[in-house]
Motif scaffolding. Structure first.
Motif, PDB file in Angstrom:
ATOM      1  N   UNK A 135       1.007  -1.181   0.038  1.00  0.00           N
ATOM      2  CA  UNK A 135      -0.089  -0.305   0.206  1.00  0.00           C
ATOM      3  C   UNK A 135       1.302   1.297  -0.367  1.00  0.00           C
ATOM      4  N   UNK A 136       0.373   2.071  -1.072  1.00  0.00           N
ATOM      5  CA  UNK A 136       1.348   3.026  -1.189  1.00  0.00           C
ATOM      6  C   UNK A 136       1.397   4.285   0.641  1.00  0.00           C
ATOM      7  N   UNK A 137       0.551   3.797   1.470  1.00  0.00           N
ATOM      8  CA  UNK A 137       0.580   4.489   2.707  1.00  0.00           C
ATOM      9  C   UNK A 137       2.034   3.859   3.335  1.00  0.00           C
ATOM     10  N   UNK A 138       2.381   2.676   3.232  1.00  0.00           N
ATOM     11  CA  UNK A 138       3.404   2.830   4.084  1.00  0.00           C
ATOM     12  C   UNK A 138       4.718   3.338   3.594  1.00  0.00           C
ATOM     13  N   UNK A 139       4.387   3.537   2.734  1.00  0.00           N
ATOM     14  CA  UNK A 139       5.745   4.461   2.344  1.00  0.00           C
ATOM     15  C   UNK A 139       5.681   5.938   2.468  1.00  0.00           C
ATOM     16  N   UNK A 140       4.592   5.890   3.573  1.00  0.00           N
ATOM     17  CA  UNK A 140       4.357   7.965   4.287  1.00  0.00           C
ATOM     18  C   UNK A 140       4.984   7.502   5.560  1.00  0.00           C
ATOM     19  N   UNK A 141       5.551   6.696   6.401  1.00  0.00           N
ATOM     20  CA  UNK A 141       5.459   6.634   7.367  1.00  0.00           C
ATOM     21  C   UNK A 141       6.590   7.264   7.936  1.00  0.00           C
ATOM     22  N   UNK A 142       7.168   7.902   7.998  1.00  0.00           N
ATOM     23  CA  UNK A 142       8.061   8.577   8.659  1.00  0.00           C
ATOM     24  C   UNK A 142       8.517   8.447  10.077  1.00  0.00           C
ATOM     25  N   UNK A 143       7.998   7.934  10.436  1.00  0.00           N
ATOM     26  CA  UNK A 143       8.779   6.820  11.773  1.00  0.00           C
ATOM     27  C   UNK A 143       9.243   5.896  11.394  1.00  0.00           C
ATOM     28  N   UNK A 144       8.384   4.983   9.997  1.00  0.00           N
ATOM     29  CA  UNK A 144       9.242   3.941   9.963  1.00  0.00           C
ATOM     30  C   UNK A 144      10.358   3.079  10.253  1.00  0.00           C
ATOM     31  N   UNK A 145      11.287   2.587  11.254  1.00  0.00           N
ATOM     32  CA  UNK A 145      12.575   2.088  11.175  1.00  0.00           C
ATOM     33  C   UNK A 145      13.245   0.616  10.254  1.00  0.00           C
ATOM     34  N   UNK A 146      12.046  -0.628  10.277  1.00  0.00           N
ATOM     35  CA  UNK A 146      12.150  -1.506  10.146  1.00  0.00           C
ATOM     36  C   UNK A 146      10.729  -1.978   9.085  1.00  0.00           C
TER      37      UNK A 146
ATOM     38  N   UNK B 288      11.053   7.479   4.009  1.00  0.00           N
ATOM     39  CA  UNK B 288      10.654   6.546   5.044  1.00  0.00           C
ATOM     40  C   UNK B 288      12.136   6.808   5.764  1.00  0.00           C
ATOM     41  N   UNK B 289      12.797   8.537   5.758  1.00  0.00           N
ATOM     42  CA  UNK B 289      14.139   8.833   6.228  1.00  0.00           C
ATOM     43  C   UNK B 289      14.776   7.882   7.613  1.00  0.00           C
ATOM     44  N   UNK B 290      13.913   7.651   7.891  1.00  0.00           N
ATOM     45  CA  UNK B 290      14.717   6.907   9.300  1.00  0.00           C
ATOM     46  C   UNK B 290      15.013   5.048   9.041  1.00  0.00           C
ATOM     47  N   UNK B 291      14.461   4.930   8.459  1.00  0.00           N
ATOM     48  CA  UNK B 291      15.113   3.837   7.574  1.00  0.00           C
ATOM     49  C   UNK B 291      15.952   3.160   7.856  1.00  0.00           C
ATOM     50  N   UNK B 292      16.306   2.017   9.216  1.00  0.00           N
ATOM     51  CA  UNK B 292      17.546   1.557   8.800  1.00  0.00           C
ATOM     52  C   UNK B 292      17.086  -0.338   8.567  1.00  0.00           C
ATOM     53  N   UNK B 293      16.161  -0.665   8.409  1.00  0.00           N
ATOM     54  CA  UNK B 293      16.381  -2.570   7.580  1.00  0.00           C
ATOM     55  C   UNK B 293      15.220  -1.851   6.656  1.00  0.00           C
ATOM     56  N   UNK B 294      15.225  -2.734   5.725  1.00  0.00           N
ATOM     57  CA  UNK B 294      14.316  -2.420   4.665  1.00  0.00           C
ATOM     58  C   UNK B 294      14.610  -4.241   3.970  1.00  0.00           C
ATOM     59  N   UNK B 295      13.321  -5.005   4.384  1.00  0.00           N
ATOM     60  CA  UNK B 295      13.526  -6.645   3.922  1.00  0.00           C
ATOM     61  C   UNK B 295      13.020  -7.017   2.615  1.00  0.00           C
ATOM     62  N   UNK B 296      13.146  -6.771   1.125  1.00  0.00           N
ATOM     63  CA  UNK B 296      12.079  -7.081   0.182  1.00  0.00           C
ATOM     64  C   UNK B 296      12.407  -8.602  -0.262  1.00  0.00           C
ATOM     65  N   UNK B 297      12.939  -9.015  -0.013  1.00  0.00           N
ATOM     66  CA  UNK B 297      13.535 -10.602  -0.359  1.00  0.00           C
ATOM     67  C   UNK B 297      13.133 -11.203  -0.697  1.00  0.00           C
ATOM     68  N   UNK B 298      13.141 -12.384  -1.605  1.00  0.00           N
ATOM     69  CA  UNK B 298      12.429 -13.544  -1.746  1.00  0.00           C
ATOM     70  C   UNK B 298      10.436 -13.231  -2.194  1.00  0.00           C
TER      71      UNK B 298
ATOM     72  N   UNK C  74      19.738   7.127   2.330  1.00  0.00           N
ATOM     73  CA  UNK C  74      19.186   6.918   3.929  1.00  0.00           C
ATOM     74  C   UNK C  74      19.902   6.759   4.580  1.00  0.00           C
ATOM     75  N   UNK C  75      20.397   7.527   5.151  1.00  0.00           N
ATOM     76  CA  UNK C  75      22.651   6.969   6.103  1.00  0.00           C
ATOM     77  C   UNK C  75      21.815   6.671   6.813  1.00  0.00           C
ATOM     78  N   UNK C  76      20.819   6.469   7.935  1.00  0.00           N
ATOM     79  CA  UNK C  76      20.993   5.737   9.543  1.00  0.00           C
ATOM     80  C   UNK C  76      20.466   3.891   8.159  1.00  0.00           C
ATOM     81  N   UNK C  77      19.945   3.844   6.847  1.00  0.00           N
ATOM     82  CA  UNK C  77      20.262   2.220   6.715  1.00  0.00           C
ATOM     83  C   UNK C  77      21.670   1.088   6.892  1.00  0.00           C
ATOM     84  N   UNK C  78      20.881   0.460   7.508  1.00  0.00           N
ATOM     85  CA  UNK C  78      21.767  -0.453   8.636  1.00  0.00           C
ATOM     86  C   UNK C  78      21.515  -1.731   7.234  1.00  0.00           C
ATOM     87  N   UNK C  79      20.716  -2.348   6.824  1.00  0.00           N
ATOM     88  CA  UNK C  79      20.535  -3.376   6.175  1.00  0.00           C
ATOM     89  C   UNK C  79      19.304  -3.565   4.807  1.00  0.00           C
TER      90      UNK C  79
END
Length: 974
Positions: free
Chosen positions: A142-153, A173-183, A197-202
């Motif tokens: 949902x597009x709404x998931x991409x508008x969660x500025x608080x989302x970190x994972x 998603x400026x605070x994102x640390x983990x983005x998992x779209x695999x498989x 995404x300077x906070x991105x770790x994974x």
């Protein structure tokens, strides 16, 4: 109890259902039942706990659907953790009303359908979303998931989701640390904005359909420690696309880098060795990259796991690899590596697994490997190693998983130190030049399950101490120089499932106690000098898995073996005149066929005029016609055309002979010549059977025989050969399985597309339909399998090898096994032979239909019916049926996708539409009961309809590869 604020029963392994009375705890704020074994459904009245802020139910066995009204009544909920259960149904749309939610964990369940579009719309505090591994969640995020500025994972891996990554994700998603779209099924480019995404770790994007180049400035992600991009269609070449690797050198915290299975080509950049010393895991596999392993790879001192598999990388293994002191796994299989194994590998004292199979490594195995005291697995198979195996390797008591040095040129004896490997499960030394006797210390390998010593030069007797290895399942001593008797001690190994002793010089009787081994399912003692009575019970009753051919002095056994009665048996002729008369007819028929062939050859020799010179463009004239006219070819012509039957002209080996490429010097016509091994029992009958079967048949899908030769070779021995048209693309077997077994990476050039397989399946079905329904009398092939299907220049199929075929005369239809050419009374190859043949039923066209069914399943799943993954409880039909129809794509040959330009939902749907009727037909043809199988006439019609529908479907989408340098067809009219 009604005043209870928190209920914490986590990690107590409680079981049963969650009591419904929990709904009376109206003031309960925290419910923590994590890590128990609660089962059943979530109580519906749990929605009455209106004060709940945290619900922790992960790692239980809860099932059923989540109450639809949960989000409407638990408005204060901040944490909803249902991870790792068995919940089904849709994700409740009411969850979008949980405006206070900070953590939503629904992963590792079986939720289906789309993600509710409202989730994320008014969830300003949501930081953590886990929907991973539900498998049946589909649609777009949902597009709404991409508008969660608080989302970190955000973890939605292992589902069936699709769509693209928004190009402005760094703003959304400026605070994102983990983005998992695999498989999943995400497509499009990886946006360069990810680098902001300077906070991105994974970043885990594996197993999708992402295309284009990897963003060149990923090195800006200073916090990045985990980057997984494997299993996509990302590109890099010789001139561009590798810039991201240079950039990643700036990621000073990088620990995991996975780049396998992409469209990366060109030389592996030297900047790989300049990555951060924090790097612990580097995976480079299934890539088109070439070049060499950087010489300074040893600078990656933090590496624990290094995979370089299935690439075109060549050259030597750098000596600097010995500097990777923290390495625990080193896998360099299926490349083009050459040179010596560096002795510095002995410095890798933390190494647990090392493998470099299917390369071109040469020289000796370094003794320094004896310092790898933690090693449990060692695999240098399929190389060019020589010299003796250093005893230091056998002095590694830690070796417990596998020792595989097979298919090299290793020589010398097996050291006494082999007994030190007391914990080893698998020892494979096949295909070398090892000699001497097997030392009795082998008895100390007490947990050995597989011992493979075939194709060596071992001699002496088979040691009795092998009987002390009570857990042994597979023993292969084929093609050595063992003599003496088969030791009775082998019959004490009750776990033994497969015993191969063929092609030795063993004598004496077959131990009768072998018939008492209830686990023994494969026994091959063929081509020895065994004598005496063949037992009748156990494996000796199952002709599908027994081979005793080439032992002239065996007698008795079950009647289907057709062996002479033992000397102490009563005469058969007087007691059963009918049976004697039946076998007399067999003898007369065989003798008559041989006499016919001799007379025919003699007549041709007398009447034949000298052959005129023909133009180079003209092939040899067809020689088997309706009038049985042969053009004589001499032994000398065949010898000259094959350069003395040299290895350089070897095309393959079959059950009864060897096939060579033959170029006739007179007109430079190139053919294939099958030279029969007349020392093998049944080869002469096979020669006659092929002549009889092919002398009058005419069909575009049958391999055409040009002529035959029945003569004397240069040493005065009998010589028989058949000359066939040459099939330049080899056998179907090599296209289905060669890329997986030879180390050559599977590509669209050495595998078959979906429509090619459909074309070939139509050709095979048409050939069988012709043999069964349009030949008079009908012909049963009896050995239909991929190695007997040959492919022409345009990839059209020809059915060949009629060496054990059967012409069904009226009398033969009434008498089982009349004119049988099979040594053991059964026709076909293991995995393809119809089950009723093993029970003594007569040869019939329905036996070929069974083989056709197995062949269809193999062609479209890529699985051989003798695949090691199939055990007693599973075979190819049951494997296919378990996935039919809903999960048919899961069992489809992965190589099919190499020929498709996209992997989107529409393409997968088209592929599934094509596969369903083929798998259905394969299952129908391979039914256990012959009367339940689809007649071949109907199978041919159905197969053609499936092929034609596929052409229309894929031609419109341009998803099929066009004709290329290998003569591959996209479509082929009749």
């Amino acid at each position: 109890m009604s005043f209870l604020r928190a209920l914490d029963l986590s990690s107590n392994w409680l079981r049963g259902e969650i009591p419904a009375s929990i709904g009376r705890l109206r003031r309960l704020r925290t419910l923590d039942l994590r890590v128990n074994t609660f089962s059943g459904a979530l109580p519906g009245n749990i929605t009455s706990c209106a004060s709940l802020t945290g619900m922790f139910l992960s790692s239980n066995r809860l099932a059923g659907s989540v109450p639809a009204e949960l989000g409407d009544t638990l408005a204060r909920l901040q944490v909803l953790d249902l991870n790792n259960n068995s919940f089904t149904g849709p994700v409740p749309a009411s969850l979008a009303n949980l405006t206070s939610l900070r953590q939503l964990s629904l992963g590792l369940n079986s939720f289906a359908g789309s993600i509710p579009p409202g989730i994320g719309r008014d969830m300003a505090h949501l930081e953590f979303i886990d929907l991973c591994d539900n498998r049946r969640l589909s649609g777009e995020l949902p597009p709404s998931l991409y508008n969660l500025s608080s989302l970190t994972s955000l973890d939605v891996g292992q589902n069936a989701l699709q769509g693209i990554i928004p190009p402005d994700i760094h703003l959304q998603l400026p605070r994102l640390r983990y983005l998992g779209l695999f498989d999943n099924q995400f497509t499009g480019a990886i946006p360069s904005s990810l680098s902001n995404l300077t906070d991105l770790q994974e970043l885990e994007l594996s197993e999708n359909g992402f295309t284009g180049s990897v963003p060149s400035d990923l090195g800006r992600l200073q916090s990045l420690w985990n980057l997984q991009l494997d299993g996509n269609r990302l590109e890099a070449g010789r001139t561009e696309g590798w810039e991201f690797m240079d950039s990643l050198a700036n990621c000073s915290k990088l620990e995991v880098l996975v780049l396998g299975d992409n469209n990366f080509t060109g030389d592996l950049p030297a900047s790989v060795a300049k990555l951060s010393t924090t790097l612990q895991m580097l995976y480079l596999y299934d890539l088109g990259v070439s070049g060499t392993i950087p010489s300074d790879i040893g600078s990656l001192v933090g590496l624990k796991v290094l995979w370089i598999l299935n690439t075109y990388i060549s050259g030597a293994i750098p000596d600097s690899i010995g500097k990777l002191a923290n390495l625990t796994e080193l896998h360099l299989d299926n490349n083009g590596l050459s040179g010596l194994i560096p002795s510095s590998a002995g410095n890798l004292t933390k190494l647990i697994k090392i493998s470099a199979s299917s390369n071109n490594l040469e020289g000796s195995i370094p003794k320094s490997l004896g310092k790898l005291s933690s090693l449990i697995s060692l695999d240098f198979s399929r190389n060019c190693l020589n010299g003796s195996i250093p005893k230091e390797v056998f002095e590694l008591p830690s070796l417990s998983l596998i020792l595989d040095l097979s298919h090299n040129s290793l020589s010398g004896p097996l050291p006494l130190e082999v007994g030190i490997l007391a914990n080893l499960n698998v020892m494979n030394l096949s295909g070398n030049r090892l000699s001497g006797q097997i030392p009795s210390t082998i008895r100390n390998c007490m947990v050995l399950e597989e011992l493979l010593l075939d194709s060596n030069l071992f001699q002496g007797s088979i040691p009795q101490p092998l009987g002390d290895i009570k857990g042994l399942r597979v023993l292969n001593l084929t093609m050595n120089r063992f003599s003496g008797v088969i030791p009775d001690a082998l019959a004490s190994i009750h776990s033994l499932q497969q015993l191969y002793l063929a092609h030795n010089s063993l004598s004496g009787p077959i131990p009768a106690d072998l018939q008492n081994l209830t686990s023994l399912s494969n026994l091959d003692v063929s081509f020895n000098d065994l004598q005496g009575e063949v037992p009748k019970e156990g494996v000796f009753r199952n002709l599908s898995y027994l081979s005793i051919a080439g032992n002239k002095n065996l007698c008795g056994g079950i009647p289907l073996l057709h062996l002479d009665p033992c000397s102490n048996s009563s005469p058969v002729r007087k007691k059963n005149n009918k049976r004697w008369f039946k076998y007399s007819k067999v003898a007369l028929a065989t003798t008559g066929a041989l006499l016919f062939l001799v007379l025919l050859t003699a007549a041709i020799y007398i009447s034949k005029k000298p052959r005129k010179n023909s133009q180079k463009s003209q092939p040899l004239a067809p020689t088997i016609t309706g009038e049985h006219q042969y053009e004589r070819v001499s032994y000398q012509e065949l010898s000259d055309g094959t350069k003395g039957f040299s290895e350089t002209n070897l095309l393959g080996k079959g059950s009864y002979g060897t096939v060579y490429r033959c170029t006739f010097t007179e007109d430079e016509t190139t053919t294939a010549v099958k030279v029969f091994n007349l020392e093998q029992s049944g080869s002469t009958r096979s020669f006659v059977a092929e002549c009889e079967a092919l002398r009058s048949v005419r069909h575009r899908c049958l391999l055409r025989i040009i002529t035959c030769c029945s003569s004397i070779d240069s040493q005065g021995r009998e010589f028989k050969a058949l000359v066939f048209e040459l099939m330049p693309n080899g056998s179907l077997n090599s296209w289905l399985h060669h890329p997986n077994s030879s180390g050559e990476p599977a590509t669209s050039k050495n595998t078959l597309s979906l429509t090619q397989r459909l074309d070939i399946a139509v050709d095979i079905a048409d050939a069988l339909d012709y043999l069964h329904n349009h030949c008079q009398p009908p012909i049963v092939h009896c050995d239909l399998k991929p190695s007997n299907i040959l492919l022409a220049q345009d990839m059209s199929a020809r059915v060949g090898d009629f060496g054990i075929s059967r012409i069904l005369s009226e009398s033969a239809c009434k008498t089982a096994y009349q004119n049988s050419n099979s040594v053991v009374g059964i026709r076909g190859s293991i995995g393809y032979v119809a089950p009723e043949y093993g029970e003594g039923c007569a040869v019939s066209t329905l036996g070929d239909v069974y083989s056709l069914g197995i062949l269809l399943l193999e062609m479209f799943t890529g699985r051989s019916p003798t695949d090691a993954a199939f055990g007693d409880s599973l075979d190819l039909p049951r494997f296919s049926e378990a996935a039919f129809p809903d999960r048919v794509l899961e069992v489809a040959d992965p190589n099919l996708w190499l020929h498709l330009h996209s992997d989107d939902g529409a393409t997968r749907s088209r592929v599934q539409e094509c596969l369903l009727p083929v798998i259905r037909l394969g299952l129908s043809c391979s039914k256990h009961q012959p009367r339940e199988r689809t007649p071949v006439r109907d199978a041919a019609v159905e197969m053609r309809a499936v092929r034609d529908e596929a052409y229309l479907m894929f031609a419109a989408s341009l998803a099929v590869d066009m004709e290329g340098e290998n003569g591959v067809r996209a479509t082929r009219g009749e």
